[in-house]
Design an enzyme around this catalytic site. Structure first.
Site, PDB file in Angstrom:
ATOM      1  N   ASP A   1      -0.151   3.942  -6.688  1.00 21.32           N
ATOM      2  CA  ASP A   1       1.276   4.937  -6.652  1.00 21.32           C
ATOM      3  C   ASP A   1       2.583   4.332  -7.924  1.00 21.32           C
ATOM      4  OD1 ASP A   1       1.107   1.984  -5.656  1.00 21.32           O
ATOM      5  OD2 ASP A   1       1.702   1.960  -3.437  1.00 21.32           O
ATOM      6  N   HIS A   2       1.927   2.919  -8.499  1.00 22.01           N
ATOM      7  CA  HIS A   2       3.150   2.460  -9.360  1.00 22.01           C
ATOM      8  C   HIS A   2       1.411   1.673  -9.990  1.00 22.01           C
ATOM      9  CE1 HIS A   2       2.965  -1.093  -6.599  1.00 22.01           C
ATOM     10  NE2 HIS A   2       3.910  -0.023  -5.400  1.00 22.01           N
TER      11      HIS A   2
ATOM     12  N   HIS B   1       2.075  -9.196  -7.674  1.00 22.92           N
ATOM     13  CA  HIS B   1       3.102  -9.624  -7.691  1.00 22.92           C
ATOM     14  C   HIS B   1       2.831 -11.141  -7.427  1.00 22.92           C
ATOM     15  CE1 HIS B   1       5.541  -6.821  -5.402  1.00 22.92           C
ATOM     16  NE2 HIS B   1       4.442  -6.195  -5.180  1.00 22.92           N
TER      17      HIS B   1
ATOM     18  N   ASP C   1      -2.147  -4.286  -5.853  1.00 18.12           N
ATOM     19  CA  ASP C   1      -0.404  -5.199  -5.967  1.00 18.12           C
ATOM     20  C   ASP C   1      -0.096  -6.082  -5.281  1.00 18.12           C
ATOM     21  OD1 ASP C   1       2.327  -4.378  -6.091  1.00 18.12           O
ATOM     22  OD2 ASP C   1       1.882  -4.592  -3.911  1.00 18.12           O
TER      23      ASP C   1
ATOM     24  N   SER D   1       6.193   0.904  -2.601  1.00 11.89           N
ATOM     25  CA  SER D   1       5.196   1.793  -2.259  1.00 11.89           C
ATOM     26  C   SER D   1       5.678   2.893  -0.991  1.00 11.89           C
ATOM     27  CB  SER D   1       3.933   0.835  -1.688  1.00 11.89           C
ATOM     28  OG  SER D   1       3.524   0.094  -2.741  1.00 11.89           O
TER      29      SER D   1
ATOM     30  N   THR E   1       1.511   2.391   1.832  1.00 12.78           N
ATOM     31  CA  THR E   1       0.737   3.166   1.549  1.00 12.78           C
ATOM     32  C   THR E   1      -0.004   4.038   2.810  1.00 12.78           C
ATOM     33  OG1 THR E   1       0.719   2.518  -0.134  1.00 12.78           O
ATOM     34  CG2 THR E   1      -1.145   4.029   0.088  1.00 12.78           C
TER      35      THR E   1
ATOM     36  N   GLU F   1      -7.504   3.116   0.091  1.00 11.88           N
ATOM     37  CA  GLU F   1      -6.335   2.097   0.297  1.00 11.88           C
ATOM     38  C   GLU F   1      -7.050   1.310  -0.522  1.00 11.88           C
ATOM     39  OE1 GLU F   1      -1.948   0.787  -0.954  1.00 11.88           O
ATOM     40  OE2 GLU F   1      -3.161   0.293   0.838  1.00 11.88           O
TER      41      GLU F   1
END
Ligand code: ZN
Length: 349
Positions: A286-287, A248, A244, A73, A126, A239
């Site tokens: 961002d991914h 994970h 995310d 990130s 971020t 954000e």
């Protein structure tokens, strides 16, 4: 007679010189770890609909960092915020060790009001990419110090402890005397200060399913009037950090609940900007996190079975949604650094 003629002439040609281009407001919403699978699963969870369907322009961004095919990130945030690919873990510093200037800072130079909302700590990778320059994203106390003299006018996010329980014993909340610090969204709303900080938690904010307050949509609802109530244009970063974290943990319900929190915030933004021809709204990730796939399901109630293929990030291209003035430049396939370049164009045109 001569005088009258001159006056008339000036009236006639005046619009040619005085027609100032209105500066565009920019609202950038980043779903951390949000790729197409997260959007698809979120859409089916919402019975086959998402706020993202309201965006006429869609592009895809390549997310690799300067030293890794699979970004983190910090590098991705730097690419989006500052327009340069850097090494994983680095924030706002280029591969040539130069300090980079973010789109938020560039907007400030043009007289913009600025805001950041995050559902992580405000010093997390971020949001930090938009105001900090550090070699390691883990330098949370250094990042906090850089927020003190930053160009951020309003912020809502966690991480109070990095400002008041520090190794250097400084109390940054005292040092930030130009900020009105509030402890609820109601107080945030009521404050008339030009700079407001709202720490939603001492450490990481809770997941939304464990009762995080405020909801992202409420934070957005109270932030937007602050930014838009003067003649200045504004830049807002929102954000949705914890999509995310759910990835994970390979926890689909965590991912989906955070996606829905973000989806509601996007609806709020679209409602607020509905009749506003001067604001561009950009939503991206961002991914991708988790290598998520929907592997089976049933059309009835859009039930689905999902599987993750990693507890890390993946290299999948990430969609970019845009709506508003100049949004057409966000179509196509491009590097994540181009998101910065395109916002920079919007800033100047
Ligand atoms: Zn991650």
């Amino acid at each position: 007679m001569k005088k009258n003629f001159l006056f008339f002439l000036i009236l006639l040609i005046q619009p040619l010189f005085c027609q100032e281009k209105a500066q565009k407001n920019i609202i950038l919403i980043i779903g951390d770890g949000m790729g197409v699978p997260q959007i698809t699963a979120g859409m089916y969870k919402l019975k086959n609909q998402t706020a993202l369907e309201n965006f006429p322009i869609i592009g895809l961004s390549k997310t690799h960092s300067s030293n890794a095919l699979i970004t983190d990130s910090a590098a991705a945030g730097t690419a989006i915020a500052c327009g340069e690919k850097t090494a994983n873990g680095t924030l706002g510093i280029s591969m040539r060790n130069q300090k980079l200037t973010s789109i938020l800072e560039l907007s400030k130079q043009k007289g913009y009001k600025t805001g950041i909302i995050a559902t992580s700590t405000i010093v997390h990778a971020t949001p930090a990419a938009f105001y900090a320059n550090v070699i390691s994203r883990n330098q949370y106390e250094d990042i906090a110090l850089q927020l003190v003299n930053s160009d951020v006018d309003y912020f809502i996010g966690g991480g109070r402890k990095f400002f008041i329980s520090r190794k250097d014993k400084r109390n940054l909340m005292k040092e930030m005397s130009d900020y009105d610090f509030v402890n609820s969204i109601k107080k945030f709303d009521e404050s008339e200060s030009n700079k407001i900080g709202y720490f939603t938690s001492s450490e990481d904010p809770y997941p939304i399913r464990n009762g995080r307050i405020p909801k992202l949509s409420l934070a957005v609802e109270k932030m937007l009037p602050k930014l838009s109530n003067t003649n200045n244009p504004y830049f807002l970063l929102v954000e949705a950090s914890q999509i995310d974290w759910g990835g994970h943990k390979n926890d689909i319900d965590y991912v989906l609940s955070e996606f829905i929190d973000m989806n509601e915030a996007i609806n709020k933004v679209l409602e607020f900007t509905k009749n506003d021809k001067n604001t561009i709204v950009i939503v991206t990730g961002d991914h991708e996190t988790g290598g998520l796939a929907i592997i089976s399901g049933r059309i009835r109630n859009f039930q689905m079975k999902t599987e993750f293929s990693t507890i890390g990030h993946s290299a999948a291209m990430i969609p970019v949604f845009a709506k508003g003035p100049h949004s057409e430049i966000f179509s196509g396939i491009y590097d994540n650094t181009d998101i910065f370049k395109k916002m920079f164009f919007v800033l100047n045109n």
